[in-house]
Design an enzyme around this catalytic site. Structure first.
Site, PDB file in Angstrom:
ATOM      1  N   CYS A   1       0.813  -1.227   0.000  1.00  0.00           N
ATOM      2  CA  CYS A   1       0.000   0.000   0.000  1.00  0.00           C
ATOM      3  C   CYS A   1       0.842   1.271   0.000  1.00  0.00           C
ATOM      4  O   CYS A   1       0.362   2.335  -0.391  1.00  0.00           O
ATOM      5  CB  CYS A   1      -0.943   0.004   1.199  1.00  0.00           C
ATOM      6  SG  CYS A   1      -2.098  -1.380   1.222  1.00  0.00           S
TER       7      CYS A   1
ATOM      8  N   HIS B   1      -3.432   7.391   2.523  1.00  0.00           N
ATOM      9  CA  HIS B   1      -3.819   6.081   2.007  1.00  0.00           C
ATOM     10  C   HIS B   1      -5.245   5.789   2.449  1.00  0.00           C
ATOM     11  O   HIS B   1      -5.603   5.982   3.610  1.00  0.00           O
ATOM     12  CB  HIS B   1      -2.857   5.021   2.553  1.00  0.00           C
ATOM     13  CG  HIS B   1      -3.268   3.622   2.253  1.00  0.00           C
ATOM     14  ND1 HIS B   1      -3.667   3.209   0.999  1.00  0.00           N
ATOM     15  CD2 HIS B   1      -3.341   2.522   3.047  1.00  0.00           C
ATOM     16  CE1 HIS B   1      -3.969   1.923   1.036  1.00  0.00           C
ATOM     17  NE2 HIS B   1      -3.782   1.491   2.268  1.00  0.00           N
TER      18      HIS B   1
ATOM     19  N   ASN C   1      -9.988  -0.086  -0.197  1.00  0.00           N
ATOM     20  CA  ASN C   1      -8.523  -0.054  -0.151  1.00  0.00           C
ATOM     21  C   ASN C   1      -7.989  -0.626  -1.460  1.00  0.00           C
ATOM     22  O   ASN C   1      -8.104  -1.820  -1.716  1.00  0.00           O
ATOM     23  CB  ASN C   1      -8.027  -0.874   1.043  1.00  0.00           C
ATOM     24  CG  ASN C   1      -6.517  -0.822   1.199  1.00  0.00           C
ATOM     25  OD1 ASN C   1      -5.799  -0.383   0.306  1.00  0.00           O
ATOM     26  ND2 ASN C   1      -6.036  -1.292   2.339  1.00  0.00           N
TER      27      ASN C   1
END
Length: 323
Positions: A113, A250, A280
């Site tokens: 990520c 994020h 996500n």
């Protein structure tokens, strides 16, 4: 001094949208349960003909169009992904070929990520080192391919997509007023590798594997790690949270986003949130959120923008950019 200045942005999302309610017949969950714990309301899921390469190509073409450039103007492609089309060659090379770009160089970067933040930092170093004048930085993922669709603790969290940003060399005075990448801080600590991982790989199981996560453990560490690396970035740039125009974190979990912003003293109205729309999307998360905020006019030329991400490993980092 040389600065890496943003020239264009682009994004691409799979056609299919999967709402929270769509999970109710698959696993024991509900829209209310997912929204309350994560802030996610929907995510995009790639079809069989949509891959990390095809989504990355689409985002790249959108960024090139936004910048008024062609593939011939690009010297380097850096692709952040944990879901490559193949073990090798690099998916960045496939995107390079899809774009008809037969010069320069391209490579993948794997920091889960945090990948896009790592990739932007790397692109900045290539530009400031004189090895590239224009770099196409892409975050593209198809996490739906590595999910265990029977695990309600993970399958509801992730989505697919791609975002791209073009950086080009520009002249700066060496002050905080310069446009471009101004400061960055990157971190990793492998002691946490078993808290968020995929239980497969060519060197171990010979399989793709599935994503596994200790959600409570990730949450326990996330806010502290995120705020520490952001404070290091502020210190390197000589600024404070009050100087920011926009915070683009994020997009993993709304509670983590809110807690991080609160701890740093960043006003809610300065935080870009798209986790409700995309879920996500790992390395695609930050550029997708950026693309939304640029497209709707929130982020404008001259704005001071902070990018932040944390992912498996753990890896985490932050980049400060003057738009």
């Amino acid at each position: 001094m040389i600065r890496s200045v943003v020239r264009g942005m682009g994004a691409a999302l799979p056609r299919r949208i999967m709402k929270n309610a769509d999970f109710e017949g698959m696993v024991e969950t509900s829209d209310e349960w997912i929204v309350q714990r994560t802030g996610i309301r929907q995510r995009h899921i790639a079809a069989d003909d949509e891959t990390t390469a095809s989504l990355g190509e689409a985002a790249a073409r959108a960024a090139l169009a936004n910048a008024g450039l062609t593939p011939g103007d690009i010297d380097l492609i850096v692709l952040a992904t944990s879901t490559p089309n193949n073990t090798f060659p690099a998916t960045a090379v496939e995107i390079q070929n899809r774009l008809g770009m037969h010069h320069g160089f391209a490579f993948d970067m794997q920091a889960v990520c945090s990948g896009f933040v790592y990739a932007v930092t790397t692109a900045d170093l290539y530009i400031r080192g004189g090895l590239a004048k224009r770099v196409l930085v892409i975050g593209s993922e198809t996490f739906s391919r590595i999910l265990d669709w029977n695990d309600r603790s993970t399958c509801v969290l992730f989505g697919d997509g791609a975002g791209a940003l073009i950086l080009e060399a520009g002249e700066g005075a060496g002050t905080i007023a310069d446009r471009g990448v101004l400061a960055a801080s990157l971190r990793s600590d492998g002691v946490h590798k078993d808290k968020l991982f995929v239980d497969g790989g060519p060197s171990t199981t010979g399989t793709v594997g599935h994503l596994r996560m200790e959600g409570r453990e990730v949450f326990k560490h996330a806010v502290g790690m995120i705020t520490d690396v952001i404070e290091a970035t502020f210190s390197a740039a000589g600024i404070s949270a009050d100087d920011l125009d926009w915070f683009v974190p994020h997009q993993a979990n709304k509670r983590i986003i809110d807690a991080s912003a609160k701890k740093l003293g960043i006003a809610e109205q300065k935080v870009v949130v798209t986790v409700d729309l995309h879920g996500n999307t790992s390395a695609a998360s930050v550029p997708l959120a950026l693309s939304v905020a640029v497209a709707d006019g929130r982020i404008k030329k001259g704005d001071l923008v902070l990018l932040e991400a944390m992912g498996g490993g753990f890896t985490w980092g932050a980049v400060l950019v003057r738009w």
